[in-house]
Design a protein around this motif. Sequence first.
Motif, PDB file in Angstrom:
ATOM      1  N   TYR A 206       1.069  -1.234   0.034  1.00 57.21           N
ATOM      2  CA  TYR A 206      -0.129   0.034   0.157  1.00 57.21           C
ATOM      3  C   TYR A 206       0.897   1.281   0.077  1.00 57.21           C
ATOM      4  N   ARG A 207       0.932   2.170  -1.093  1.00 57.90           N
ATOM      5  CA  ARG A 207       1.786   3.354  -1.272  1.00 57.90           C
ATOM      6  C   ARG A 207       1.419   4.224  -0.475  1.00 57.90           C
ATOM      7  N   ARG A 208       2.269   5.151   0.232  1.00 60.42           N
ATOM      8  CA  ARG A 208       2.206   6.185   1.023  1.00 60.42           C
ATOM      9  C   ARG A 208       1.096   6.219   1.965  1.00 60.42           C
ATOM     10  N   CYS A 209       1.125   5.493   2.727  1.00 56.87           N
ATOM     11  CA  CYS A 209      -0.011   5.369   3.813  1.00 56.87           C
ATOM     12  C   CYS A 209       0.535   5.565   5.206  1.00 56.87           C
ATOM     13  N   CYS A 210      -0.194   5.923   6.033  1.00 58.94           N
ATOM     14  CA  CYS A 210      -0.141   6.058   7.507  1.00 58.94           C
ATOM     15  C   CYS A 210      -0.803   4.782   8.543  1.00 58.94           C
ATOM     16  N   ILE A 211      -0.383   4.696   9.456  1.00 59.37           N
ATOM     17  CA  ILE A 211      -1.062   3.627  10.523  1.00 59.37           C
ATOM     18  C   ILE A 211      -1.568   4.432  11.463  1.00 59.37           C
ATOM     19  N   GLY A 212      -3.128   4.228  11.645  1.00 61.90           N
ATOM     20  CA  GLY A 212      -3.817   4.789  12.411  1.00 61.90           C
ATOM     21  C   GLY A 212      -3.602   5.082  14.083  1.00 61.90           C
ATOM     22  N   SER A 213      -2.964   4.179  14.551  1.00 65.69           N
ATOM     23  CA  SER A 213      -2.316   4.144  15.880  1.00 65.69           C
ATOM     24  C   SER A 213      -1.133   5.176  15.985  1.00 65.69           C
TER      25      SER A 213
ATOM     26  N   GLU B  13       2.113  16.385  19.432  1.00 60.08           N
ATOM     27  CA  GLU B  13       2.124  17.712  18.822  1.00 60.08           C
ATOM     28  C   GLU B  13       1.166  18.748  19.406  1.00 60.08           C
ATOM     29  N   CYS B  14       0.036  18.188  19.981  1.00 68.13           N
ATOM     30  CA  CYS B  14      -1.215  19.225  20.368  1.00 68.13           C
ATOM     31  C   CYS B  14      -1.418  18.963  21.675  1.00 68.13           C
ATOM     32  N   ASN B  15      -1.290  20.184  22.459  1.00 70.70           N
ATOM     33  CA  ASN B  15      -1.739  20.253  23.943  1.00 70.70           C
ATOM     34  C   ASN B  15      -2.993  20.155  24.517  1.00 70.70           C
ATOM     35  N   LEU B  16      -3.900  20.406  23.333  1.00 66.16           N
ATOM     36  CA  LEU B  16      -5.296  20.343  23.646  1.00 66.16           C
ATOM     37  C   LEU B  16      -5.982  18.926  23.456  1.00 66.16           C
ATOM     38  N   VAL B  17      -5.217  17.950  23.168  1.00 67.80           N
ATOM     39  CA  VAL B  17      -5.478  16.552  23.117  1.00 67.80           C
ATOM     40  C   VAL B  17      -5.226  15.671  24.502  1.00 67.80           C
ATOM     41  N   HIS B  18      -6.251  15.374  25.253  1.00 67.70           N
ATOM     42  CA  HIS B  18      -6.090  14.845  26.452  1.00 67.70           C
ATOM     43  C   HIS B  18      -6.170  13.244  26.564  1.00 67.70           C
ATOM     44  N   SER B  19      -6.365  12.611  25.553  1.00 71.38           N
ATOM     45  CA  SER B  19      -6.995  11.427  25.537  1.00 71.38           C
ATOM     46  C   SER B  19      -6.653  10.738  23.936  1.00 71.38           C
ATOM     47  N   ARG B  20      -6.507   9.335  24.011  1.00 72.85           N
ATOM     48  CA  ARG B  20      -6.369   8.787  22.666  1.00 72.85           C
ATOM     49  C   ARG B  20      -7.901   8.957  21.875  1.00 72.85           C
TER      50      ARG B  20
ATOM     51  N   GLN C  49      -9.817  11.134  22.100  1.00 77.66           N
ATOM     52  CA  GLN C  49      -9.916  12.482  21.631  1.00 77.66           C
ATOM     53  C   GLN C  49      -9.304  12.787  20.292  1.00 77.66           C
ATOM     54  N   GLY C  50      -8.136  12.241  20.187  1.00 77.62           N
ATOM     55  CA  GLY C  50      -7.220  12.124  18.924  1.00 77.62           C
ATOM     56  C   GLY C  50      -7.769  11.717  17.718  1.00 77.62           C
ATOM     57  N   VAL C  51      -8.790  10.440  18.067  1.00 79.16           N
ATOM     58  CA  VAL C  51      -9.546   9.628  17.123  1.00 79.16           C
ATOM     59  C   VAL C  51     -10.446  10.589  16.390  1.00 79.16           C
ATOM     60  N   GLY C  52     -11.296  11.280  17.301  1.00 78.86           N
ATOM     61  CA  GLY C  52     -12.200  12.119  16.851  1.00 78.86           C
ATOM     62  C   GLY C  52     -11.683  13.281  15.958  1.00 78.86           C
ATOM     63  N   MET C  53     -10.614  13.811  16.122  1.00 80.02           N
ATOM     64  CA  MET C  53      -9.837  14.809  15.359  1.00 80.02           C
ATOM     65  C   MET C  53      -9.440  14.109  14.096  1.00 80.02           C
ATOM     66  N   TRP C  54      -8.947  12.821  13.743  1.00 81.73           N
ATOM     67  CA  TRP C  54      -8.625  12.288  12.810  1.00 81.73           C
ATOM     68  C   TRP C  54     -10.069  11.924  11.672  1.00 81.73           C
ATOM     69  N   GLN C  55     -11.211  11.669  12.460  1.00 85.27           N
ATOM     70  CA  GLN C  55     -12.269  11.248  11.919  1.00 85.27           C
ATOM     71  C   GLN C  55     -12.905  12.416  11.126  1.00 85.27           C
ATOM     72  N   VAL C  56     -12.696  13.566  11.752  1.00 87.31           N
ATOM     73  CA  VAL C  56     -13.093  14.828  11.024  1.00 87.31           C
ATOM     74  C   VAL C  56     -12.625  15.094   9.657  1.00 87.31           C
ATOM     75  N   LEU C  57     -10.989  14.736   9.700  1.00 92.72           N
ATOM     76  CA  LEU C  57     -10.575  14.667   8.191  1.00 92.72           C
ATOM     77  C   LEU C  57     -11.063  13.460   7.344  1.00 92.72           C
TER      78      LEU C  57
END
Length: 1012
Positions: free
Chosen positions: A210-217, A226-233, A235-243
């Motif tokens: 699979y070309r040029r991909c990322c792992i979810g975890s 990178e983001c001080n506003l993220v306090h739990s995993r 919450q991070g899942v929700g931010m990626w779900q927006v994209l």
Amino acid sequence: MVAEWISCLDKRPSDRSGEELDIIYSRLKDVKAFETFDPTLLQQICYYGYYEDLEKGITLYRQADTGRNWYAVLSGSLDVNVSDLLEDKNAVTVCTLGVGAAFGESVLDNSPRRATVITCEYTELLRVERNDLLKVWKSNSELMSRLFSSSIKPPSPVASPSATLPSNPLSLNSKNLSDKITFIGQQIRAGLLTNFPGIIADRQISLRTYRRCCIGSQLVDWIIQECNLVHSRQQGVGMWQVLLEEGVLKHVCNEYNFEDKNLFYRFKEDDCGSEQGPPGASVPLADSVLLQECFTTLAKMGPDALMRLMLRKPPKERTAEDLDYIYEELLHIKALSHLSNSVKRELASCIQFESREGAGTVLIKQGDEGKSWYIILKGSVNVTIFGKGVVGQLHEGDDFGKLALVNDAPRAASIILRDERCHFLRVDKEDFNRILRDVEAKTERLKENGKDVLVLEKLSRSDGSQSNKYTIMAGTPEKMVEYIMDSCVDCRDDDDHDYFMEDFFLTFNVFMTVDRLCSLLMSYFNETVKTEDRFNGDDGCLDLKATEQKKIRVVRTVLRWVELIPQKMGEENELLPLIGKLRSALHSDGMLSLLAQFERGLENSDNLLLHKNTTRKKEGPSSMLWIEHSPHLARISSTSRQRISRPTLDDSEENRTLKREPLCPNTDVKFKVYYPDRSYCTLKLGLGSSVSEIAKEASEKLSVNPEDCVIFEMKSTGEKVIFKESDTCIITTISHNGRLFAAPKGGIEKLKPLQEQEGPNSSSFNDLEIMSSRELALQMTLYDFELFNCVFEGEFVFSVFKKNHFPGKIVGNLDCFLARFNEVQHWVISEICLTPLLSKRVHILRKFIKIAQHCRDFQNMMAFFGIIMGLSNIAISRLSQTWEKLPSKFKKLFKEFETLLDPTRNHRTYRLAVSKQESPFIPFMPLLMKDMTFIFEGNKTIIDGLINFEKMHMIANTIRYIRCARKEVFFGDNLPLVKNRADIRQYVRNLHVIDNQRTLSQLSHRLEKRAE
């Protein structure tokens, strides 16, 4: 005396000054009806709007009338009635418009009114006349077209050829949300490629590459780092779900939503097969400031995306964590507030998400079969009836369609989307009926004389299985006390733990007095049990063992009461008579071993007053409080008349033993009462004294009868708050620069504020400059924690459930604590507005942001929000030259802090940020009081003659949260000593502020004039 912002709205638009428009704007920007308004549009509404208030039962306009005004509801509610024959007696109420609703846009196309609107209660409205609304439309057609119904066709304005997207793609007012999300995705991808290129790579699994991909975890790991506003995993899942929802990111096989697992995801640019993005597109450079702005935007949108992600899962695939998250969200939805917690938990397992697009799309058609119940998560809809057109509007939090399910009837109206994209929660008919059956199956009802006296629900174990134990959902006070005696007193924490007993003692004040509870306990104690005569069917001899067991249960219950309710409830004196009666009864009955057990239990309790056989002695002169100017500053009265701060907790061992004492109704206080001639007298009364008692003392100098004496607060704005004769504990309700006045009836209208009420006329910049920001935050936290620690837990209940419901109770400590929040806000605004030099203003602005950061580190959310809200005040936010000079580092920090102020989804961003805090911490109390008010207003206390204990459970949970916050005491240990600590301590406890918004706006405009 009317509020200042109302006085400004009463003026003609052309007569309103810039300062007055700022005052109106600062009030309206927090009104729900204007949350979605662009700031430019809202400023024009402030210019053209008028204030209007109506009593209950007033008809605002009638069906078929010609529209002349557009309205927004500021407070109160109105019924929307529709009639086929245009007669009131045949009218049907189709909906109720609450706070935040806007209506009357038919004036734009000059069409007749489609319904009659009548006030349900005292209601405040903002009114814009038709001609003025057309002017606003002409200059803001694109902004307003998204706010009003698609069925409205106003005069078409001339399109602006230069109309383009905002220059900042991250602006919340961007025309196309997808464009904003796409831009965010490009920035995040650029950040990954620049700083962490290894995350985006070719990956192989099962012999397939699979070309040029990322792992979810790994993506979740990166965003947390990178983001001080993220306090739990989560919450991070929700931010990626927006994209992912916007197509910026997707699963390589399009099979999954975003998950924190070893799944492969690819950015849209990489899916095109180009390392640098699609042809013709350039990858933006990784900018750290811009990247943080992208994170901030995603953090605001992430919780909603996470909720949608969970709701899209089939019910059987929802995890326990998912169900808990959904349940917590359902607790704050207005349409579900009347349902029991057990029903909400059942709904969490079956409620579904539905999205509809396209303004004008028909969601429900009149006459169709009712198959689902809907709750609006986002957007708004029109309610239409054949032959009548639009008869009402429903907004976020409203529901529709339930009546058709309950009555098994066809739809009574059509529901049409008003916005381009609307989100709903949906409960299907089968699930709705199943929940009703399941809840009834788990419910047991105890009846006496054909009436329910106790309603119990079977408990669930931690693994989700059903227990053999029950908890109370509703009941009479007598039966609930009996249930405690028979079923709860011997229970301790186990797998089937029931919080009923604890919740009962935390909340019984809501529905019964302490005296009544003590009387029920003594009645149970004195009951005798007789054995039954099997042959004659009569009562036999006395059953000594059963009778003794009853007495043991009462003793254990009282000890449990003492254990559960420490001094912070303020019930010590009321418990002493019961304790004395039990001692005497146990001694006379010869139950000496039980008496000894009782005494040991009292001695081991945290409440030291309860095991003493004496009532509290009246405190001497050293406890006399001198309260002047500011209600939260309790000062010791001394012979030299010098006012010094009460000793507080700090780093020294000596001062740790001298704690601020809570205020009680019998605490003697000294305070000033002013007269119309500007003279004053000093009174010495109990804090719980009524206004009639104050009037009696103050009327002597006026030479009038106490009945003809009016007691009122004169605010610094000139507003007068007249107290009722029955009001008590008014001293702690006086605003920071307010003064208590006494005057004859009819002689108060011409009175003006005292000159001293204006506040300081110069900044304390020189003092602040030499004070450490960290030490200022520390001393503020020490003082705030003192105030917080003095509040009795009962005061939170007394305040929300109305003080007149609890005679003899006061909320003075809570008043002082909440007043501190307002004082800190005004302190921030005053210091900046009183600093004339631009360079010094920038310096002090930077200092306040640093103090806020330290307050957040000390977990003092009250002071943190007070500072940030002060910096967000219109008098400060408009100082563009000052903000431009602020270093980018502090701008970024302030923007991060502002995200915690986001009120959407019931302040979910803030709730996520503080969810992991451990004691000691100081919560944001105004939000906690809002939660308590929501519980109070959204749930009936008595249903069918029974106490609604579901409501008591919710109140008790809030009190437990407060108890958890101050379980440990904040001392500020392990911090370096500073030389001027005593000066800083004195400074933060005696802040001098301007609390008149008009004065602050005038000062702001003198510093930086409004741009023409």
